[in-house]
Design an enzyme around this catalytic site. Sequence first.
Site, PDB file in Angstrom:
ATOM      1  N   ASP A 146      20.872   9.171  13.461  1.00  0.00           N
ATOM      2  CA  ASP A 146      21.033   8.678  12.090  1.00  0.00           C
ATOM      3  C   ASP A 146      19.674   8.739  11.403  1.00  0.00           C
ATOM      4  O   ASP A 146      18.656   8.386  12.005  1.00  0.00           O
ATOM      5  CB  ASP A 146      21.508   7.226  12.093  1.00  0.00           C
ATOM      6  CG  ASP A 146      22.957   7.093  12.525  1.00  0.00           C
ATOM      7  OD1 ASP A 146      23.534   8.088  12.988  1.00  0.00           O
ATOM      8  OD2 ASP A 146      23.509   5.978  12.402  1.00  0.00           O
ATOM      9  N   HIS A 217      21.009  11.642  20.344  1.00  0.00           N
ATOM     10  CA  HIS A 217      22.040  12.308  21.131  1.00  0.00           C
ATOM     11  C   HIS A 217      21.785  13.816  21.187  1.00  0.00           C
ATOM     12  O   HIS A 217      20.989  14.354  20.415  1.00  0.00           O
ATOM     13  CB  HIS A 217      23.417  12.031  20.524  1.00  0.00           C
ATOM     14  CG  HIS A 217      23.809  10.588  20.536  1.00  0.00           C
ATOM     15  ND1 HIS A 217      24.879  10.108  21.265  1.00  0.00           N
ATOM     16  CD2 HIS A 217      23.265   9.503  19.915  1.00  0.00           C
ATOM     17  CE1 HIS A 217      24.992   8.794  21.083  1.00  0.00           C
ATOM     18  NE2 HIS A 217      24.025   8.402  20.265  1.00  0.00           N
ATOM     19  N   SER A 334      11.717   6.354  14.296  1.00  0.00           N
ATOM     20  CA  SER A 334      10.709   7.398  14.396  1.00  0.00           C
ATOM     21  C   SER A 334      11.261   8.702  13.849  1.00  0.00           C
ATOM     22  O   SER A 334      11.949   8.700  12.835  1.00  0.00           O
ATOM     23  CB  SER A 334      10.234   7.557  15.837  1.00  0.00           C
ATOM     24  OG  SER A 334       9.080   8.365  15.876  1.00  0.00           O
TER      25      SER A 334
END
Length: 365
Positions: A146, A217, A334
């Site tokens: 995200d 992911h 980050s």
Amino acid sequence: MATASIRHATWCGRLRVPRLALRRRLGALSGSVRRPAPWRHRPIAFLCYVLSVSALRPLASRVALYRSFPTRLLSRTWGRLNGMELPTWLRKPIYSLYIWTFGVNMQEAAVEDLRHYRNLSEFFRRRLKPTVRPLCAASCLISPADGKILHFGQVKNSEVEQVKGVTYSLENFLGPQTNQGNDSASVSFRDCLLSSPDNDLYHVVVYLAPGDYHCFHSPTDWRVSRRRHFPGSLMSVNPGVARWIKELFCLNERVVLTGQWQHGFFSLTAVGATNVGSIRIYFDQKLHTNCPRYSKGSYHDCSYIRGSDEALKAGEGGVALQKGEAVGEFNLGSTIVLLFEAPKDFNFNLQPGQQIKVGEGLGQL
């Protein structure tokens, strides 16, 4: 005449008396005032003074001052604070303040009860409900996290843009490659990564804000052959700071995963930032980031294959990751950088500055 002189003297005396009294009062007041404390006894005031003076300096001086801050020490301290267990009665007000500040959507969390999270670290690394991040089946490449799309496109002249107009060296970012031959001096670093002249090299930069979901992911089906850990600084990767500092992503601590996917070279890099010294890779328990000491410019390799690179290209060896599979996590937020080889007709379905979620398509062939 005598009467006039007496009146003049009386009038002057009336003026001098208040002045004399005022001087005495000011003298007594100045004697009672304490001298200002030295700067070393007022660290907050000193820091504010330094920041205000640095704002008047040229950009290069401000960048040098910022780079001198002990960001690694601050990040380790923040990490210890995050791991401290909070009293049950204090969890809801603290987490609610964080949710309100950064716009966290707790309805997506697998556990919505704020009292469930024992410390800030657990709250940052909260899991999501399985149905809130569906995978885009129409795209061969999905978003690994995200966040916000900072930049994307083709890699040209072995330079990659971290934000618009500010670049970093591809070789400095990934480090030397084992497949570079003796004739690599005549071939660009970018071309050394390509397995076919019919392909091109592409990149995507995803910035994770503090309020975003902090796990990342696998963006596709691929095999990871190597992990390369670069110890380094932990400066902020906020887009505003990224415009200041050239090669910011090469200066910061990062973990580079490289391997192969169906079209050739593929890499996923997790870039650390201030208060995000901890980068965790689920399948690599030996990885330890933000250590107290390190050698500038050093890196540490860990190979996941036993055998030749040809075995990896044939679909054997390495760590097999499935599309959408959880790979690792940050503490706080980050940046994720994808670098991959693909046919020249690959097209991105993105806009600069676009907000994106895990599982949404990045592009297609």
